[in-house]
Write a protein that holds these residues in place. Sequence first.
Motif, PDB file in Angstrom:
ATOM      1  N   VAL A  61       0.901  -1.190   0.053  1.00  0.00           N
ATOM      2  CA  VAL A  61      -0.144  -0.037   0.118  1.00  0.00           C
ATOM      3  C   VAL A  61       0.838   1.217  -0.103  1.00  0.00           C
ATOM      4  O   VAL A  61       2.140   1.023   0.489  1.00  0.00           O
ATOM      5  N   PRO A  62       0.324   2.256  -0.644  1.00  0.00           N
ATOM      6  CA  PRO A  62       1.149   3.685  -0.428  1.00  0.00           C
ATOM      7  C   PRO A  62       1.517   3.988   0.833  1.00  0.00           C
ATOM      8  O   PRO A  62       0.794   3.983   1.799  1.00  0.00           O
ATOM      9  N   CYS A  63       2.946   4.153   1.017  1.00  0.00           N
ATOM     10  CA  CYS A  63       3.386   4.545   2.274  1.00  0.00           C
ATOM     11  C   CYS A  63       3.550   5.941   2.485  1.00  0.00           C
ATOM     12  O   CYS A  63       3.921   6.706   1.657  1.00  0.00           O
ATOM     13  N   ALA A  64       3.851   6.398   3.865  1.00  0.00           N
ATOM     14  CA  ALA A  64       4.413   7.698   4.047  1.00  0.00           C
ATOM     15  C   ALA A  64       5.760   7.960   3.724  1.00  0.00           C
ATOM     16  O   ALA A  64       6.596   6.958   3.517  1.00  0.00           O
ATOM     17  N   LEU A  65       6.086   9.217   3.513  1.00  0.00           N
ATOM     18  CA  LEU A  65       7.446   9.348   2.972  1.00  0.00           C
ATOM     19  C   LEU A  65       8.431   9.222   4.169  1.00  0.00           C
ATOM     20  O   LEU A  65       9.543   8.477   3.536  1.00  0.00           O
ATOM     21  N   ASP A  66       8.183   8.980   5.486  1.00  0.00           N
ATOM     22  CA  ASP A  66       9.199   8.622   6.476  1.00  0.00           C
ATOM     23  C   ASP A  66       8.898   7.505   7.249  1.00  0.00           C
ATOM     24  O   ASP A  66       9.454   7.314   8.321  1.00  0.00           O
ATOM     25  N   SER A  67       8.187   6.708   6.752  1.00  0.00           N
ATOM     26  CA  SER A  67       7.605   5.349   7.358  1.00  0.00           C
ATOM     27  C   SER A  67       7.216   4.407   6.318  1.00  0.00           C
ATOM     28  O   SER A  67       6.873   4.646   5.485  1.00  0.00           O
ATOM     29  N   SER A  68       6.902   3.392   6.887  1.00  0.00           N
ATOM     30  CA  SER A  68       6.532   1.917   6.080  1.00  0.00           C
ATOM     31  C   SER A  68       4.816   1.913   6.400  1.00  0.00           C
ATOM     32  O   SER A  68       4.354   0.948   5.856  1.00  0.00           O
ATOM     33  N   LYS A  69       4.254   2.991   7.004  1.00  0.00           N
ATOM     34  CA  LYS A  69       2.874   2.969   7.466  1.00  0.00           C
ATOM     35  C   LYS A  69       2.083   3.684   6.355  1.00  0.00           C
ATOM     36  O   LYS A  69       2.566   4.530   5.486  1.00  0.00           O
ATOM     37  N   GLN A  70       0.831   3.141   6.102  1.00  0.00           N
ATOM     38  CA  GLN A  70       0.164   3.741   5.149  1.00  0.00           C
ATOM     39  C   GLN A  70       0.018   5.073   4.948  1.00  0.00           C
ATOM     40  O   GLN A  70      -0.469   5.738   6.149  1.00  0.00           O
ATOM     41  N   SER A  71       0.064   5.817   4.050  1.00  0.00           N
ATOM     42  CA  SER A  71       0.061   7.413   3.802  1.00  0.00           C
ATOM     43  C   SER A  71      -1.541   7.752   4.323  1.00  0.00           C
ATOM     44  O   SER A  71      -2.371   7.174   4.006  1.00  0.00           O
ATOM     45  N   GLU A  72      -1.499   9.180   4.542  1.00  0.00           N
ATOM     46  CA  GLU A  72      -2.798   9.628   4.670  1.00  0.00           C
ATOM     47  C   GLU A  72      -3.805   9.768   3.348  1.00  0.00           C
ATOM     48  O   GLU A  72      -5.009   9.619   3.498  1.00  0.00           O
ATOM     49  N   GLU A  73      -3.079  10.034   2.275  1.00  0.00           N
ATOM     50  CA  GLU A  73      -3.687  10.060   0.924  1.00  0.00           C
ATOM     51  C   GLU A  73      -4.229   8.918   0.517  1.00  0.00           C
ATOM     52  O   GLU A  73      -5.487   8.755   0.178  1.00  0.00           O
TER      53      GLU A  73
END
Length: 302
Positions: free
Chosen positions: A228-240
């Motif tokens: 899944v699309p990740c945040a810039l600075d982590s491997s968690k799902q991005s807000e978008e």
Amino acid sequence: MSERRGHPAEIRADMAAAVRLEWWNVGWSISIIVAMGLAMGSSQAMKTAWVEDMLGLVPPIAFLIAARFERRPSNARFHYGFDRVNGLGFLIAAVALAAVGLFLLRDAVVALVTAEHVSIGSARLFGHDLWLGWFMLAAQAYATIPPLVIGHMELPLAKRLRDKLLHTDALMNKANWQTGVAGFLGVAGLGMGWWWADSVAAAIISLSIIADGIKALRVATSELVDGVPCALDSSKQSEEAAAVAKALRKRFPGARVLMRETGRYIRAEVVGVSPPRNFDSKTFEIPGLDDRWRLESIAFRL
């Protein structure tokens, strides 16, 4: 099949600014590498910082190559274009960070365990003995300035472009100026007779490189295996990505929503429903998705 891709109009100015900044980054990095190479002598911390400065060329060069490929049209061999070239460059930078960090840490630990005493000699200049450590300190001081300035300028561009490779380069520049400070202290410690200061500084630098490399590897691997699309600075799902998924589940209750990231773009797929008539992904309302250009496509399949 030769649809011209190009960058969305919303980010073209930022992409042009990022390309110019990375060319400056390459130029300044080369000047730092030359200065550090001429001054490093037998200092472990200086050697570690010099190798890290050389490694610092990988992200900007990878970004410049990726930016050029992204603009190419799709063709008979690459139907989806070259969006993922940026992700490939990100993976290369991450591997280089982690691998070289481990190598440099090994050297520092060996020097500490064997109690290797590094000495900095003097040179005769205009009839006076001049300690060579002054040249090392001057090179380290110079090496902290360009990364500090460039890294500060890269961060807002990386966030607006959703560019993980550029963001990694900004982190690398942050590590570089911190490396300069640690190397400066290491050389100063040698001048005060603390034989261990040089190797300790090198070990601290290496641990910083390894930490950045491991974090980048996790995110790069997730993208390249259709995570899944990740945040810039982590491997968690991005807000978008979370906003896209929420809007699609609300519009199509009971359907399965799949998402993947290709470079800076999000591709979504709704599974379990037929393609609705007159559905336009470009005008579909998605609360919380401020950068609409990121949503490349919404596909449907039963």
